[in-house]
Scaffold this motif. Sequence first.
Motif, PDB file in Angstrom:
ATOM      1  N   GLY A  95       1.955  12.455  -9.177  1.00 46.42           N
ATOM      2  CA  GLY A  95       0.994  13.529  -9.001  1.00 46.42           C
ATOM      3  C   GLY A  95      -0.439  13.071  -9.071  1.00 46.42           C
ATOM      4  O   GLY A  95      -1.329  13.828  -9.458  1.00 46.42           O
ATOM      5  N   ILE A  96      -0.676  11.825  -8.696  1.00 46.43           N
ATOM      6  CA  ILE A  96      -2.021  11.243  -8.710  1.00 46.43           C
ATOM      7  C   ILE A  96      -2.544  11.192  -7.290  1.00 46.43           C
ATOM      8  O   ILE A  96      -1.840  10.736  -6.384  1.00 46.43           O
ATOM      9  CB  ILE A  96      -2.006   9.829  -9.315  1.00 46.43           C
ATOM     10  N   ASN A  97      -3.756  11.636  -7.066  1.00 48.20           N
ATOM     11  CA  ASN A  97      -4.354  11.541  -5.738  1.00 48.20           C
ATOM     12  C   ASN A  97      -4.540  10.088  -5.350  1.00 48.20           C
ATOM     13  O   ASN A  97      -4.915   9.274  -6.187  1.00 48.20           O
ATOM     14  CB  ASN A  97      -5.707  12.258  -5.683  1.00 48.20           C
ATOM     15  N   SER A  98      -4.294   9.793  -4.082  1.00 46.29           N
ATOM     16  CA  SER A  98      -4.507   8.424  -3.576  1.00 46.29           C
ATOM     17  C   SER A  98      -5.986   8.105  -3.622  1.00 46.29           C
ATOM     18  O   SER A  98      -6.827   8.940  -3.349  1.00 46.29           O
ATOM     19  CB  SER A  98      -3.999   8.286  -2.146  1.00 46.29           C
ATOM     20  N   SER A  99      -6.268   6.860  -3.968  1.00 46.94           N
ATOM     21  CA  SER A  99      -7.661   6.420  -3.980  1.00 46.94           C
ATOM     22  C   SER A  99      -8.100   6.147  -2.554  1.00 46.94           C
ATOM     23  O   SER A  99      -7.289   5.809  -1.688  1.00 46.94           O
ATOM     24  CB  SER A  99      -7.811   5.164  -4.837  1.00 46.94           C
ATOM     25  N   PRO A 100      -9.393   6.271  -2.270  1.00 45.67           N
ATOM     26  CA  PRO A 100      -9.882   5.990  -0.922  1.00 45.67           C
ATOM     27  C   PRO A 100      -9.618   4.537  -0.538  1.00 45.67           C
ATOM     28  O   PRO A 100      -9.679   3.645  -1.380  1.00 45.67           O
ATOM     29  CB  PRO A 100     -11.381   6.255  -0.994  1.00 45.67           C
ATOM     30  N   ALA A 101      -9.324   4.320   0.715  1.00 45.67           N
ATOM     31  CA  ALA A 101      -9.033   2.957   1.200  1.00 45.67           C
ATOM     32  C   ALA A 101     -10.285   2.132   1.342  1.00 45.67           C
ATOM     33  O   ALA A 101     -11.362   2.562   1.461  1.00 45.67           O
ATOM     34  CB  ALA A 101      -8.306   3.016   2.524  1.00 45.67           C
ATOM     35  N   ARG A 106       0.840  -1.221   0.000  1.00 48.64           N
ATOM     36  CA  ARG A 106       0.000   0.000   0.000  1.00 48.64           C
ATOM     37  C   ARG A 106       0.865   1.258   0.000  1.00 48.64           C
ATOM     38  O   ARG A 106       0.612   2.199  -0.757  1.00 48.64           O
ATOM     39  CB  ARG A 106      -0.935   0.014   1.208  1.00 48.64           C
ATOM     40  N   GLU A 107       1.882   1.276   0.844  1.00 42.96           N
ATOM     41  CA  GLU A 107       2.737   2.467   0.935  1.00 42.96           C
ATOM     42  C   GLU A 107       3.561   2.672  -0.335  1.00 42.96           C
ATOM     43  O   GLU A 107       3.795   3.809  -0.750  1.00 42.96           O
ATOM     44  CB  GLU A 107       3.634   2.395   2.163  1.00 42.96           C
TER      45      GLU A 107
END
Length: 141
Positions: free
Chosen positions: A135-141, A124-125
Amino acid sequence: SCTGGLVGGALTSVPGSSAVVHGGFITYANAAKTAMLAVPARLIRDYGAVSAQVARAMADGARNKAHVDLAVSITGIAGPDGGSDKKPVGLVYIAAARAPGDIIVKEHRFGDIGRDAIRMATLREALNLLRERLGINSSPA
């Protein structure tokens, strides 16, 4: 190295990933880090395979060897053995290299939460670090 290729597996599970994923290296043994990624043996000797210095060299070596724009590396202690007071089970370094001198290394101390949990937390990390570097936003967990 401590995930045994989980990052490559996760990336290539996405349809169309062949357009952006070049390949990967599973350098589980110290000799593989040196032979495949050109990690200087002195870094492993002086700092240990699980260190920020080796993670940095692995990421830069992977970027150079594969001739890619971005590479990520992982080195850590997934356990249950191999930990010490100085480097406990759950210690992981993840690095991402874009160019010489443009390398980020992050230290994670997941604790002794079990081998599989450490490997999945590391995955995940590592994916989050790749998203960050792209530069991509992390997707919700």
